[in-house]
Write a protein that holds these residues in place. Sequence first.
Motif, PDB file in Angstrom:
ATOM      1  N   HIS A  76      50.459  30.358  46.158  1.00 29.14           N
ATOM      2  CA  HIS A  76      50.243  28.911  46.190  1.00 29.14           C
ATOM      3  C   HIS A  76      51.289  28.169  47.020  1.00 29.14           C
ATOM      4  CE1 HIS A  76      47.220  29.238  42.957  1.00 29.14           C
ATOM      5  NE2 HIS A  76      48.011  30.185  42.481  1.00 29.14           N
ATOM      6  N   LYS A 418      41.599  22.580  44.169  1.00 29.19           N
ATOM      7  CA  LYS A 418      40.851  23.118  45.301  1.00 29.19           C
ATOM      8  C   LYS A 418      40.653  22.051  46.381  1.00 29.19           C
ATOM      9  CE  LYS A 418      40.631  27.202  43.765  1.00 29.19           C
ATOM     10  NZ  LYS A 418      41.447  28.245  44.445  1.00 29.19           N
ATOM     11  N   VAL A 430      39.481  28.347  51.749  1.00 30.62           N
ATOM     12  CA  VAL A 430      39.666  28.210  50.307  1.00 30.62           C
ATOM     13  C   VAL A 430      38.569  28.951  49.553  1.00 30.62           C
ATOM     14  CG1 VAL A 430      39.648  26.568  48.386  1.00 30.62           C
ATOM     15  CG2 VAL A 430      40.937  26.048  50.463  1.00 30.62           C
ATOM     16  N   THR A 431      37.329  28.842  50.016  1.00 30.20           N
ATOM     17  CA  THR A 431      36.219  29.519  49.351  1.00 30.20           C
ATOM     18  C   THR A 431      36.382  31.033  49.415  1.00 30.20           C
ATOM     19  OG1 THR A 431      34.721  27.698  49.893  1.00 30.20           O
ATOM     20  CG2 THR A 431      33.717  29.807  49.302  1.00 30.20           C
ATOM     21  N   GLU A 433      39.165  32.803  49.880  1.00 31.34           N
ATOM     22  CA  GLU A 433      40.308  33.254  49.099  1.00 31.34           C
ATOM     23  C   GLU A 433      40.021  33.188  47.607  1.00 31.34           C
ATOM     24  OE1 GLU A 433      43.744  31.054  50.274  1.00 31.34           O
ATOM     25  OE2 GLU A 433      44.056  32.240  52.096  1.00 31.34           O
ATOM     26  N   THR A 434      39.299  32.172  47.173  1.00 32.13           N
ATOM     27  CA  THR A 434      38.952  32.055  45.758  1.00 32.13           C
ATOM     28  C   THR A 434      38.045  33.198  45.334  1.00 32.13           C
ATOM     29  OG1 THR A 434      39.144  29.637  45.866  1.00 32.13           O
ATOM     30  CG2 THR A 434      37.928  30.562  44.013  1.00 32.13           C
ATOM     31  N   ARG A 437      40.069  36.408  45.021  1.00 30.88           N
ATOM     32  CA  ARG A 437      40.872  36.475  43.793  1.00 30.88           C
ATOM     33  C   ARG A 437      40.002  36.793  42.584  1.00 30.88           C
ATOM     34  NH1 ARG A 437      44.296  30.932  45.006  1.00 30.88           N
ATOM     35  NH2 ARG A 437      45.359  31.699  46.877  1.00 30.88           N
ATOM     36  N   CYS A 438      38.796  36.256  42.576  1.00 30.16           N
ATOM     37  CA  CYS A 438      37.902  36.524  41.455  1.00 30.16           C
ATOM     38  C   CYS A 438      37.486  37.995  41.407  1.00 30.16           C
ATOM     39  CB  CYS A 438      36.647  35.651  41.556  1.00 30.16           C
ATOM     40  SG  CYS A 438      36.959  33.882  41.304  1.00 30.16           S
TER      41      CYS A 438
END
Length: 450
Positions: A76, A418, A430-431, A433-434, A437-438
Motif C-alpha cells: 500500500h 479503491k 487497481v482492478t 491487482e485486487t 490478491r483475492c
Amino acid sequence: MTRHTPATLPGRDQTSDSAGRHRVVIIGGGAAGLELATQLGRHERLSVTLVDKARSHIWKPKLHEIAAGSMNMGRHEVGYLAHARDHRFVYRMGEMTGLDRESREVAIAPFVDGEGEQITPARTFPYDTLVLAVGSQSNDFGTPGVKEHALKLECLSDAARFNRKLMNACFRAQAQEGVLAAAQLRVCIIGAGATGVELAAELLRTGREVLAYGASVSTTNKGLEIHLVEAADRILPALPPRLSAAAHKLLTKQGISVHVGAKVARVHQNGVELSDGELLPAEITVWAAGVRAPDFLRSLPGLEANRINQLVVRPTLQTTNDPRVFAIGDCAACAKPDGQGFVPPRAQAAHQQAAFLARHLPTHVEGRPLPNYTYRDFGSLVSLGSYSTVGNLMGGVVGKSMFVEGVFAKLMYLSMYKMHEAALHGWRRVTLETLARCLEPSSGSRVKLH
C-alpha cells in the motif's frame, strides 16, 4: 560584481522550463496533494512540483492498521520519487516554513534525517499557482502530559513507532516472570472518533494473535487490555446515535472497556488521569481526540486562518486574500453552500477537492473562471476490524439516508480506498491487482510479528 538573474539565484529550485510552462507547486503529499499532482502531471502546459518531508505515501485512514501490525505496508505504500517519474511531475523532499506572496516563492527548510545528517539545503520554490494540502494533526487542547507521554497517529512514522512499542510490550510480558503490573499490556486510547474506534478494534485482534505465540503462565490470564476514553456522551459522536450504540455494543462485547463522558485531566507516563480523579493505568497511551491544521499556516503573511489554523477559502478553494494560493483537504476551511457549517476534514472531501482542481485548474490558468466547489456528503463509515463495519450512506448514494452495517458496509468502506488507489494508478491496474490478491493462497495470520 556578478549579478544573479532569477534563473540562477543560489538556493532557488526551478520548477519551470524553457517552454515557460505554468508552475504549480503542491505542498503536502497526502490524499489530496498526491492525487492532484498525479492528475495534473499529464498536462503538458503545466510544470507540477510536489513537496513533502516524507519519502512515501500511505492513505491516512490506513494508519491504524499499520499501528496494529495487521497491514502489509509494502502493498500500500507509494514511493513519491517513482510515482512522480511515472506521472510526469517533480517530487522534492522538504517541509514548508514560509511564503513570500509578492515574489511568489515558497521557503523550504533544510531536511535532516534521523541521524542528524542534512540531506537537502534550505531552498525556495517559485510558483505561479500554489496549492497547500498539508492535512491536519491532533489537537491536544493543551492537556498536560500529552506531548510528553502520549503517542499520536498522524503519519507513517507515528504508526511504526506505536507498533514497535506494542510489540515490545508483548515480548516484555511474555518473557517476564511473576505477576504483571496493572499498567502492563494495557492501551488507553483517548478519543472515540473514527481513528480511536478503528484502532481499538484492530488492536483487539492483533493483541490476541500476538500473545497466543509462546504465552507464559504469567501472561495467559491477562491479554491485551484496551480502554477507549471519550469526553462526549457517546462514541462516534459524528455518526447518528443508532450507529454509535451499535458500535459501542460490539466493542464492549469483544472486551474493550469504553468510557464515555470521561474528560482527561492529565496524561502520565504510566496512565491517564480523568477529571473526576480516576486513574487508568496504561503502558501505552494514544491521543486521537480533535484535529487542527499545522501551526505554521497561521503565520503565513496575508492569509486568513481560523482558530484551528485552517486557511479560509472561497467556494473556488482559493484563499480569501490571494487567488494564486489554494488550500484543499483538512487544512482548508471551506464553507458549505447552504451556510450550515464547513466541509468536514474527511478523506472523501480531500478526494473531491483534488478531483475538482484537477478538472478545472488547467483551464483556469488559460483564463477561464473557476466554478464553485460543492461538497457531496456520501456518509460516514467506520471499520471495526474483522468484526464489522458500521456507517450511514447519505442521499447522494441511495436516494435517502440509510444505516448500514456488516458485509455491505465493509464493501463500501473498501470502495473508498479503491477510489483513492484509482486516482493514483487508474482503475485498470487497481482492478487487476485486487483480483490478484483475492486469488492468492491464504498465508495465515496477517499480524506482523517483528
